[in-house]
Design a protein around this motif. Structure first.
Motif, PDB file in Angstrom:
ATOM      1  N   ARG A 113      88.635  22.558  24.526  1.00 25.05           N
ATOM      2  CA  ARG A 113      88.165  21.372  23.910  1.00 25.05           C
ATOM      3  C   ARG A 113      88.298  20.108  25.047  1.00 25.05           C
ATOM      4  N   THR A 158      80.720  31.534  20.819  1.00 26.28           N
ATOM      5  CA  THR A 158      80.306  30.245  20.481  1.00 26.28           C
ATOM      6  C   THR A 158      80.101  29.075  21.362  1.00 26.28           C
ATOM      7  N   TRP A 159      81.046  29.149  22.362  1.00 31.07           N
ATOM      8  CA  TRP A 159      81.174  27.919  23.197  1.00 31.07           C
ATOM      9  C   TRP A 159      80.281  28.282  24.345  1.00 31.07           C
ATOM     10  N   MET A 161      77.115  29.201  23.627  1.00 36.30           N
ATOM     11  CA  MET A 161      75.940  28.671  22.912  1.00 36.30           C
ATOM     12  C   MET A 161      75.898  27.317  22.930  1.00 36.30           C
ATOM     13  N   GLU A 162      77.128  26.511  22.508  1.00 35.23           N
ATOM     14  CA  GLU A 162      77.189  25.200  22.418  1.00 35.23           C
ATOM     15  C   GLU A 162      77.190  24.524  23.799  1.00 35.23           C
ATOM     16  N   LEU A 163      77.556  24.965  24.758  1.00 42.76           N
ATOM     17  CA  LEU A 163      77.770  24.249  26.142  1.00 42.76           C
ATOM     18  C   LEU A 163      76.744  24.694  27.209  1.00 42.76           C
ATOM     19  N   SER A 166      74.220  22.278  28.325  1.00 42.60           N
ATOM     20  CA  SER A 166      74.934  21.357  29.429  1.00 42.60           C
ATOM     21  C   SER A 166      75.170  21.905  30.762  1.00 42.60           C
TER      22      SER A 166
END
Length: 250
Positions: A113, A158-159, A161-163, A166
């Motif tokens: 995080r 999951t991370w 995909m999320e990051l 960016s």
């Protein structure tokens, strides 16, 4: 592989795989900060801090010190974890179950995080989580550890995909049986839980992979440094087994 000038943060960097990563990144020209319950002898050029990765207040303090020392982070190695207890399901202690999941998952979450905020804002970064071949297989008598390491792979997917949008890559390494004191303790624990000699458990770990051998912390460090280098720029969302190719678990 050069990591000249990059800012690295490693959890559980005081011994084992983590200490090897600290040493290797320093040799590659990086700035390295790490935390551990026992930071040990801090190498020249590194920042070593004492902290429990499951304690949010302690970790927030660590992050503040790391930010003050190197201004942010380019690479996170969320390496902290524990092997947890070994017992048949019906004999498993709930407090030990929770402690194992916390060390392996809460620690990764808190570090991830924090790092994600820095990396997403700067449009680049790499995160490597330490899972295990146990995160790809079931292992009798090791319910908490297996559940935690499967969970680490879920975080990684999951991370990624999320990051990814960016510019941040997220992968996981899945070590097999790693030479060193920690794995010897695991062997002793499993042998006791199963009522067999330690030598039999140790042999089964080697016999269970195609190369017929254990791996070393250096083997893991080679993979992590590659994944976080420019040569690994297109690798994300992957669980990379460094285990001699596991065919069966003990």
């Amino acid at each position: 592989m050069s990591h000249e000038g990059q800012r690295i943060f490693i959890t559980a960097g005081g011994a084992g795989i983590g200490a090897c990563l600290v040493r290797r990144y320093l040799a590659a020209g990086a700035r390295v900060a790490y935390c551990d319950l026992d930071p040990g002898e801090v190498p020249d050029g590194a920042l070593g801090l004492q902290a429990d990765v499951t304690d949010e207040a302690q970790m927030l303090d660590v992050f503040a010190q790391v930010e003050g020392w190197m201004g942010g982070v380019d690479i996170l190695c969320a390496n902290a974890g524990t092997g947890g207890p070994a017992a048949p399901l019906q004999d498993m202690d709930f407090a030990e179950w929770r402690a194992c999941l916390s060390a392996n998952l809460d620690g990764a979450f808190l570090a991830g995080r924090w790092a994600a905020g820095h990396m997403a804002s700067q449009g680049r970064g790499a995160i490597v989580l330490t899972s295990s071949t146990s995160g790809q297989w079931g292992v009798p008598t090791r319910s908490p550890y297996v559940a935690a390491k499967w969970g680490v792979l879920g975080l990684m997917k999951t991370w990624a995909m999320e990051l990814g949008p960016s510019g941040v890559r997220v992968n996981a390494i899945c070590p097999g049986a790693v030479e060193g004191p920690r794995m010897e303790r695991v062997v002793a624990m499993e042998a006791a839980a199963r009522g067999v000699p330690e030598r039999d458990v140790r042999a089964l770990y080697a016999e269970g992979n195609s190369l017929g051998t254990w791996v070393t912390a250096e083997d893991l460090a080679d993979t992590v440094l590659f994944l976080t280098s420019s040569q690994g720029a297109m690798i994300s969302g992957q669980a990379i087994a460094v285990d001699g190719h596991t065919e069966r678990m003990t």
